[in-house]
Design a protein around this motif. Structure first.
Motif, mmCIF file in Angstrom:
data_model
loop_
_atom_site.group_PDB
_atom_site.id
_atom_site.type_symbol
_atom_site.label_atom_id
_atom_site.label_comp_id
_atom_site.label_asym_id
_atom_site.label_seq_id
_atom_site.Cartn_x
_atom_site.Cartn_y
_atom_site.Cartn_z
ATOM 1 N N GLU A 1 -7.459 -0.398 -1.875
ATOM 2 C CA GLU A 1 -7.409 0.768 -2.747
ATOM 3 C C GLU A 1 -8.749 1.020 -3.442
ATOM 4 O O GLU A 1 -9.172 2.165 -3.573
ATOM 5 C CB GLU A 1 -6.295 0.603 -3.782
ATOM 6 N N HIS B 1 -10.839 4.460 -3.006
ATOM 7 C CA HIS B 1 -11.102 5.283 -4.196
ATOM 8 C C HIS B 1 -12.590 5.384 -4.532
ATOM 9 O O HIS B 1 -12.980 6.230 -5.339
ATOM 10 C CB HIS B 1 -10.381 4.705 -5.415
ATOM 11 N N ARG C 1 0.772 5.360 -1.736
ATOM 12 C CA ARG C 1 0.036 6.169 -0.764
ATOM 13 C C ARG C 1 0.869 6.341 0.512
ATOM 14 O O ARG C 1 1.540 5.418 0.954
ATOM 15 C CB ARG C 1 -1.292 5.486 -0.439
ATOM 16 N N ARG D 1 -4.244 -5.508 -1.296
ATOM 17 C CA ARG D 1 -3.966 -4.131 -1.712
ATOM 18 C C ARG D 1 -5.049 -3.624 -2.663
ATOM 19 O O ARG D 1 -5.537 -2.488 -2.516
ATOM 20 C CB ARG D 1 -2.594 -4.075 -2.387
ATOM 21 N N LEU E 1 0.821 -1.208 0.000
ATOM 22 C CA LEU E 1 0.000 0.000 0.000
ATOM 23 C C LEU E 1 0.857 1.261 0.000
ATOM 24 O O LEU E 1 0.455 2.304 -0.518
ATOM 25 C CB LEU E 1 -0.926 0.014 1.222
#
Length: 287
Positions: free
Chosen positions: A281, A285, A51, A277, A47
């Protein structure tokens, strides 16, 4: 190592992983254990590649000092440390990820400050706060009795339930470790090898203390006021927390949902890093 000052002037440390200025909001990450050094989170399956991850060391773990008052180890107090961390970072709102016992701290935080989290990701949580201890974890463990590591791990797990001697606990943990993973290969073995030295028995013992039934019910009522989306991730081979506990945790929120990884154990970013992951994500998002 950077630090922040909490509500009682304690100087608590944290780590920052991943790129600055990526355009993605940072993700605050809480370790579990309880009382385990946050180093075991690693980069959470990659991750941190895209980020910024902000990972505090809770009191008495990692580089953070022990607490003069043992009551400060209780998870509602750790939630107040998290609020001090938020203020230090200058974040009005933020996304929060928590693993294992850290999910109780995250729930206490969300119940107390329901407008702060933008997204909440709870990985392999127990359901102690919900007041129910599902029995599917032993069934998951028993279903793997054909695997070569099982006899030794089973004996070690039984002894761990009987002893509080930390010297013996640290000796038993590597033997019982396979029950926490979806498979027992090199990445899992390497991850498990560090556990004994990452545990601090004092914060571990104090984590659940001082929370009576009225306080628990107040926290549960607060969870219903949390409006942000909540993702609870469970592993089909998690013989530590099981699957049902995560379902109970998700049901405590108005917008809670689960994501199940059938081949993962208690540490899905170790067993299934790509799937883990991608799921996190996508959730972060999502509109």
């Amino acid at each position: 190592m950077p630090h922040f000052t909490s509500y009682d002037n304690a100087a608590l440390h944290y780590r920052a992983l991943g790129p600055e200025g990526s355009g993605l909001p940072p993700l605050v990450c809480l370790a579990g254990g309880p009382g385990r050094d946050a180093a075991y989170l690693g980069d959470l399956g990659g991750l941190a590649e895209r980020r910024r991850l902000l990972i505090p060391d809770s009191r008495g773990t990692g580089a953070s000092p022990t607490a003069a008052d043992p009551s400060r180890y209780a998870f509602p107090h750790l939630a107040e440390d998290l609020e001090a961390f938020r203020a230090h970072l200058g974040l009005e709102r933020f996304a929060l990820l928590a693993h294992d016992a850290g999910a109780a701290t995250a729930q206490a935080y969300a119940a107390t400050y329901p407008d702060r989290p933008t997204r909440l990701v709870l990985i392999s949580p127990g359901s102690h706060l919900q007041g129910e201890l599902p029995d599917d974890a032993p069934d998951i463990f028993a279903s793997r009795s054909h695997e070569t590591w099982w006899p030794e791990a089973s004996a070690a797990a039984r002894r761990l339930a009987e002893t509080s001697d930390m010297t013996e606990v640290r000796d038993l943990l590597p033997r019982a470790a396979p029950l926490a993973y979806g498979r027992w290969e090199a990445p899992q073995r390497a991850h498990a090898a560090a556990e004994g030295e990452q545990l601090n028995p004092v914060p571990r013992a104090g984590f659940w203390q001082g929370v009576d039934e009225p306080a628990r019910q107040t926290l549960l009522a607060g969870l219903r006021e949390v409006t942000c989306p909540v993702l609870v991730m469970t592993g089909g081979r998690d013989a530590v927390a099981g699957v049902r506990a995560g379902e109970l945790v998700a049901a405590s929120f108005a917008d809670g949902r689960t994501h199940h990884l059938p081949e993962a154990g208690h540490y899905p970013w170790i067993d299934e890093p790509d799937r883990f992951r991608r799921a996190v994500e996508e959730f972060l998002h999502a509109p």
